[in-house]
Motif scaffolding. Structure first.
Motif, short mmCIF file in Angstrom:
data_model
loop_
_atom_site.label_atom_id
_atom_site.label_comp_id
_atom_site.label_asym_id
_atom_site.label_seq_id
_atom_site.Cartn_x
_atom_site.Cartn_y
_atom_site.Cartn_z
N GLY A 125 4.44 22.51 32.58
CA GLY A 125 4.48 22.38 34.03
C GLY A 125 5.62 23.16 34.67
O GLY A 125 6.51 23.68 34.00
N ARG A 126 5.58 23.21 35.99
CA ARG A 126 6.54 24.01 36.74
C ARG A 126 7.95 23.45 36.65
O ARG A 126 8.92 24.22 36.59
CB ARG A 126 6.10 24.11 38.20
N THR A 127 8.09 22.15 36.70
CA THR A 127 9.42 21.56 36.68
C THR A 127 10.14 21.90 35.38
O THR A 127 11.31 22.33 35.39
CB THR A 127 9.35 20.04 36.85
N LEU B 14 2.90 32.00 32.42
CA LEU B 14 3.82 30.95 32.01
C LEU B 14 3.42 29.60 32.59
O LEU B 14 3.59 28.56 31.97
CB LEU B 14 5.25 31.29 32.46
N LEU B 15 2.86 29.61 33.79
CA LEU B 15 2.50 28.37 34.46
C LEU B 15 1.26 27.72 33.84
O LEU B 15 0.94 26.57 34.17
CB LEU B 15 2.26 28.62 35.95
N TYR C 232 16.72 27.68 34.35
CA TYR C 232 18.10 27.36 34.76
C TYR C 232 18.99 27.20 33.53
O TYR C 232 20.14 27.67 33.51
CB TYR C 232 18.12 26.10 35.61
N ALA C 233 18.47 26.56 32.51
CA ALA C 233 19.24 26.38 31.27
C ALA C 233 19.55 27.73 30.63
O ALA C 233 20.65 27.94 30.10
CB ALA C 233 18.46 25.50 30.28
N SER D 140 17.75 21.49 43.71
CA SER D 140 16.67 20.74 44.35
C SER D 140 15.84 21.65 45.26
O SER D 140 14.61 21.55 45.31
CB SER D 140 17.24 19.58 45.17
N ALA D 141 16.53 22.54 45.98
CA ALA D 141 15.81 23.47 46.86
C ALA D 141 14.94 24.42 46.04
O ALA D 141 13.80 24.73 46.43
CB ALA D 141 16.81 24.26 47.70
N ALA D 142 15.45 24.86 44.90
CA ALA D 142 14.66 25.75 44.02
C ALA D 142 13.44 25.01 43.49
O ALA D 142 12.34 25.58 43.42
CB ALA D 142 15.53 26.24 42.86
N TRP D 143 13.62 23.75 43.11
CA TRP D 143 12.49 22.94 42.61
C TRP D 143 11.44 22.75 43.70
O TRP D 143 10.23 22.92 43.46
CB TRP D 143 12.99 21.59 42.12
N ALA D 144 11.89 22.41 44.92
CA ALA D 144 10.94 22.20 46.02
C ALA D 144 10.17 23.48 46.33
O ALA D 144 8.96 23.44 46.58
CB ALA D 144 11.68 21.72 47.27
N ARG D 145 10.85 24.59 46.29
CA ARG D 145 10.19 25.86 46.58
C ARG D 145 9.25 26.28 45.44
O ARG D 145 8.12 26.70 45.68
CB ARG D 145 11.27 26.93 46.80
#
Length: 292
Positions: free
Chosen positions: A127-129, A121-122, A136-137, A279-284
Motif C-alpha cells: 500500500g501507499r502508506t 510500485l503501487l 522516508y526511511a 503528515s502532509a506528504a502522507w495526505a498528499r
C-alpha cells in the motif's frame, strides 16, 4: 486451507513491507547520483585536511585564537587530527549535507513518477502508506550514511596528516582521545538527526509534482531561502522556528560539561517538522492520482 492454497497464498504484509524497505534502501544507495553525492561529501574533509596541511607545512601550529577562514575548529586541526571531524561537519552541515539530502528526498517520489515506475510500485500489497514510509526511511538512511562518510573520511585524513591525542574542549578542559572519539560519534549522530525535518519537507515537496528535477530544485530552493532568512536580524522572532537554526548546536557536545539546551531544541524542532511535513506528504501521496 489446502496445501495448494497455502503454497500460492501471498506473503504477509509485514514481509511485503520489509521487502519494499530493503528494495528502497538498495535502490537509493546504489544510484549513480547517490554515489556521486557521497563522493563529493567524502572529498570535502580530505581537501580541508590537505589545505590545512599545506598551509601549516612549516610546522606552525594553530590555536584557539588562530585567525583565518573556515569553521572555528579549523585552527585546532594541526594540534589534533580529530578536530578535522568537527571542522568537516561544521563546513558541510550548512550547505553540502542538506543539499545532498534535498536532492535525494526531492527525487524520492517525483523521480519515480517521472520515470513511470511509481504506478508499478503501487501495485504491491503493502500500500501507499508503507511505500511512503519506506521511501522516508531510505532518505533517513542516506542522511546517516552521508554524515558518517564525512566523519569517517575526516577521521582517517586527520589521523594520517596530523597528530592525534587528548582533546581540548571548548571549555578549556582536556579529555582523553577515546572520549573525544566517542563525542565525535555522538556529534555525527546529532548531525544526521538534524536533517530529519528537512528530509520530511523534501519528501512532501516530492509528492507535489511528477518532475524529479522540479522537486529537487524546489527542495534546495527552500533550503537556501531558510538559510537566508536565518541570517536576517530583522526576523529574530522567526529564527527559532526555522529548521536550520539550531543545526550547529552539536558543538555543545565539545563543552565540559555538555550543554544540552540547544541540542534538545534542535531535535524537538526536527521532530516537529518531520511530524508536520510527514503528515502532509502522507495526505498528499495517499490521494495522489498516478497518471504516468
Amino acid at each position: 486451507m489446502s496445501q495448494a492454497e497455502l503454497t500460492t497464498a501471498p506473503p504477509p504484509r509485514a514481509l511485503w513491507t520489509l521487502g519494499i524497505l530493503r528494495s528502497e534502501l538498495v535502490t537509493t544507495l546504489r544510484r549513480w547520483r547517490t554515489v556521486a553525492l557521497l563522493g563529493v561529501l567524502a572529498a570535502v574533509p580530505v581537501l580541508i585536511g590537505i589545505a590545512v596541511r599545506i598551509e601549516t607545512g612549516d610546522g606552525s601550529r594553530g590555536g584557539p585564537g588562530g585567525d583565518g577562514g573556515g569553521p572555528a575548529f579549523l585552527s585546532q586541526v594541526t594540534n589534533n587530527g580529530l578536530f578535522l571531524v568537527f571542522a568537516a561537519l561544521s563546513a558541510t552541515l550548512p550547505v553540502f549535507l542538506p543539499m545532498a539530502v534535498g536532492v535525494i528526498a526531492g527525487d524520492s517520489v517525483a523521480g519515480e513518477a517521472s520515470g513511470g515506475t511509481l504506478r508499478y510500485l503501487l501495485v504491491a500489497p503493502a500500500g501507499r502508506t508503507r511505500l511512503l514510509l519506506a521511501k522516508y526511511a531510505s532518505v533517513l538512511a542516506f542522511c546517516l550514511t552521508a554524515t558518517l562518510v564525512v566523519a569517517v573520511f575526516a577521521l582517517v585524513t586527520g589521523a594520517l596528516l596530523f597528530p592525534v591525542g587528548e582533546v581540548t574542549t571548548i571549555s578549556g578542559t582536556r579529555i582523553g582521545f577515546g572520549e573525544g572519539l566517542l563525542r565525535a560519534g555522538l556529534i555525527a549522530l546529532v548531525v544526521a538527526a538534524s536533517l530529519v525535518g528537512f528530509a520530511a519537507l523534501g519528501l512532501f515537496v516530492s509528492t507535489l509534482t511528477n518532475s524529479g528535477i522540479a522537486a529537487m530544485a524546489a527542495t534546495v530552493g527552500v533550503l537556501i531561502t531558510a538559510q537566508i532568512l536565518d541570517t536576517m536580524p530583522q526576523l529574530d522572532a522567526v529564527h527559532p522556528y526555522l529548521f536550520p537554526h539550531y543545526w550547529l548546536s552539536f558543538t555543545d557536545l565539545l563543552r565540559d560539561p555538555v550543554y544540552w539546551d540547544e541540542m534538545v531544541r534542535n531535535l524537538g524542532l526536527q521532530a516537529l517538522y518531520a511530524a508536520v511535513f510527514g503528515s502532509a506528504a502522507w495526505a498528499r501521496f495517499t490521494a495522489k492520482d498516478i497518471t504516468v
